[in-house]
Design an enzyme around this catalytic site. Structure first.
Site, short mmCIF file in Angstrom:
data_model
loop_
_atom_site.label_atom_id
_atom_site.label_comp_id
_atom_site.label_asym_id
_atom_site.label_seq_id
_atom_site.Cartn_x
_atom_site.Cartn_y
_atom_site.Cartn_z
N ASP A 128 0.84 -1.21 -0.23
CA ASP A 128 0.11 0.24 -0.09
C ASP A 128 0.86 1.24 -0.19
OD1 ASP A 128 -2.35 1.81 -0.52
OD2 ASP A 128 -3.06 0.98 1.81
N SER A 129 0.92 2.51 -0.82
CA SER A 129 0.76 3.62 -0.63
C SER A 129 1.54 4.78 0.47
CB SER A 129 0.15 3.50 -2.00
OG SER A 129 -0.90 4.30 -1.80
N GLY A 130 0.70 4.13 1.09
CA GLY A 130 1.29 5.36 2.46
C GLY A 130 0.28 5.59 2.89
N GLY A 131 -0.32 6.60 1.86
CA GLY A 131 -1.17 8.01 2.70
C GLY A 131 -2.76 7.70 4.15
N ASP B 36 -2.84 8.34 -2.67
CA ASP B 36 -4.05 8.00 -3.00
C ASP B 36 -4.57 9.08 -1.81
OD1 ASP B 36 -3.65 5.90 -1.56
OD2 ASP B 36 -6.80 5.61 -1.67
N GLY C 154 -12.08 4.06 0.05
CA GLY C 154 -12.62 4.91 0.38
C GLY C 154 -13.65 4.54 0.93
N ASP D 32 -7.82 -6.93 1.08
CA ASP D 32 -6.88 -7.73 2.32
C ASP D 32 -7.49 -6.94 3.44
OD1 ASP D 32 -5.66 -4.57 3.24
OD2 ASP D 32 -6.53 -4.21 2.13
N CYS E 178 -10.77 -29.46 10.35
CA CYS E 178 -9.61 -28.28 9.54
C CYS E 178 -8.51 -29.11 10.02
CB CYS E 178 -9.95 -27.07 10.19
SG CYS E 178 -8.87 -25.45 10.28
N CYS F 94 -5.49 -27.54 10.35
CA CYS F 94 -4.52 -26.28 10.35
C CYS F 94 -3.67 -27.46 11.37
CB CYS F 94 -5.01 -25.20 10.99
SG CYS F 94 -5.84 -24.65 12.42
N CYS G 238 -6.29 -27.11 14.89
CA CYS G 238 -6.91 -27.57 15.26
C CYS G 238 -7.03 -29.96 14.93
CB CYS G 238 -7.56 -27.74 13.59
SG CYS G 238 -9.15 -26.16 13.47
N HIS H 154 -5.50 -20.81 12.33
CA HIS H 154 -6.91 -20.32 11.97
C HIS H 154 -7.25 -20.23 11.34
CE1 HIS H 154 -10.41 -23.26 12.29
NE2 HIS H 154 -11.07 -21.63 12.65
N1 PRF Z 1 -6.53 4.01 -0.05
C1 PRF Z 1 -5.28 3.37 0.70
N2 PRF Z 1 -4.77 2.75 1.07
C2 PRF Z 1 -6.29 1.65 1.99
C3 PRF Z 1 -7.43 2.26 1.49
C4 PRF Z 1 -8.25 3.76 0.81
O1 PRF Z 1 -8.69 4.10 0.33
C5 PRF Z 1 -8.97 1.65 2.62
C6 PRF Z 1 -10.30 1.69 2.10
N3 PRF Z 1 -10.60 0.97 3.01
C7 PRF Z 1 -8.34 0.58 3.31
N4 PRF Z 1 -6.78 0.89 2.36
N5 PRF Z 1 -4.10 3.64 -0.47
ZN ZN Z 2 -8.19 -25.16 12.37
#
Ligand code: PRF
Ligand code: ZN
Length: 371
Positions: free
Chosen positions: A102-105, A156, A226, A276, A314, A316, A319, A345
């Site tokens: 992820d880009s960090g913002g 973003d 968002g 994720d 399961c 894992c 379990c 698990h």
């Molecule tokens: N932008 C970025 N990471 C994120 C989100 C997003 O809007 C969200 C929103 N659920 C989670 N992680 N860059």
């Molecule tokens: Zn399990």
């Protein structure tokens, strides 16, 4: 040929024969430098270069094709240049399959108490020692390059919820300008990709404009950002009823930060390919287990002397080898093994869910098994 751009329509099955509700569900394969990602895919969260309480090889045995890392955390500690010098994040953390960063913002806004957004980027103070940093489309993209990320995310602004139409509009327009700069800063290589992130809050015409702006930049995939920011499942599904349709049919679509099994199923039915979420890992460490009988809160005193596993069938280690009574005890006394077994698990539960979804899509069957 190894390329992330190779996600053509003929590699996926779009199910039209099922009930209307399921016709948008897709199953496919994303080919990358680091191997294949079977979609719909769930990415375990490895924020700081580790999926908490799990060895990378154990994460792999749960069935995960890809995990997520975070620019924000890794730039602060141990630093992107250091990771680069040490051979990249894959080598550093001993994970050889695909990595998305992820880009960090988003993390700056949720973790740093002092931060300022300008046209250039975000100036913020580290949540660790207060020292001053800057993240911009260019620096975020460079950091993700230094980490060796398989899938780089554009920089973003995650529009907060609720936002007025005017706020959401100017935030989305900033994200479009930042997406253009992120794309320009991306070092394009075969087998690596960059995803744009569409914003626009709950406003139909803003989502459309955002999608059009980003499609013009020809990213290898598109994320819907968002959402899952407090609007609730009903409103989120309302946006997902149209937003995925605004995106190219032959490229992956990623819903960021989602979610619970019922959210994932509803989103797949609406055309999402990737997810994720910290839920399986974080709630596992907190004592919540996802099972076919529903959520089990292992701290509940009714499990004190329960000599049965979380799930009989399961595979894992929690379990196969341990009882609910033992897990209850471990989690109560905060032993590390409790976090390990519960996480294992839950990750296995989520990956089995995704596998079942992929199989049902391939067979053209409805998959309303949790909702
Ligand atoms: N932008 C970025 N990471 C994120 C989100 C997003 O809007 C969200 C929103 N659920 C989670 N992680 N860059
Ligand atoms: Zn399990």
């Amino acid at each position: 040929e190894v390329s992330i751009t190779k996600f053509p329509a003929d590699e996926r099955k779009i199910i039209a024969k099922a009930h209307d509700k399921y016709k948008k569900a897709r199953a496919g394969i994303i080919n990358t430098r680091h191997g294949q990602i079977h979609t719909p895919a769930f990415m375990p969260v490895g924020t700081k270069g580790t999926v908490k309480a799990m060895l990378p090889e154990s994460v792999q045995t749960t069935g995960a094709d890809i995990i997520l890392g975070n620019t924000y955390h890794l730039m602060l500690q141990p630093g992107a240049k250091r990771v680069f010098k040490l051979g990249g994040l894959h080598k550093f953390m001993n994970w050889s399959k695909p990595l998305l960063t992820d880009s960090g913002g988003f993390q700056v806004m949720s973790l740093s108490k002092l931060r300022k957004i300008t046209e250039e980027g975000v100036i913020f103070n580290s949540h660790i020692d207060g020292s001053k940093f800057m993240l911009s489309p260019e620096s975020s993209t460079e950091i993700q390059y230094l980490l060796g990320s398989t899938i780089t995310m554009a920089f973003d602004e995650c529009t907060p919820y609720p936002s007025t139409y005017e706020q959401a509009k100017s935030s989305m327009e900033l994200t479009s300008r930042w997406a253009k700069r992120s794309r320009k800063a991306f070092y394009s290589r075969d087998g690596y990709g960059q995803f744009g992130i569409i914003q626009g809050s709950i406003y139909n015409d803003l989502r459309l404009k955002s999608a059009l702006d980003l499609i013009e930049l020809d990213f290898e995939g598109y994320a819907i950002g968002g959402l899952a920011v407090g609007e609730g499942q009903e409103l989120m599904f309302k946006v997902l009823d149209y937003a995925p349709d605004l995106l190219p049919i032959n490229k992956p679509r990623y819903l960021m930060g989602v979610g619970k099994p019922a959210d994932i199923i509803g989103a797949v039915q609406r055309g999402i390919d990737m997810f994720d979420c910290v839920i399986p890992t974080r709630s596992g460490r907190n004592g919540q287990a996802f099972t076919k009988y529903g959520v089990v809160n292992i701290r509940n005193s009714k499990y004190k002397e329960d000599n049965t596993p979380l799930e009989e069938d399961c595979l894992c280690p929690a379990c196969k080898n341990y009882t609910k009574a033992y897990l209850h005890y471990l989690v109560k006394v905060k032993e590390i093994l409790g976090a390990m077994l519960m996480t294992w698990h839950n990750l296995m539960y989520f990956q089995k869910l995704m596998l079942r979804i992929r199989e049902y899509i391939a067979q053209g069957k409805d998959f309303d098994f949790i909702s």
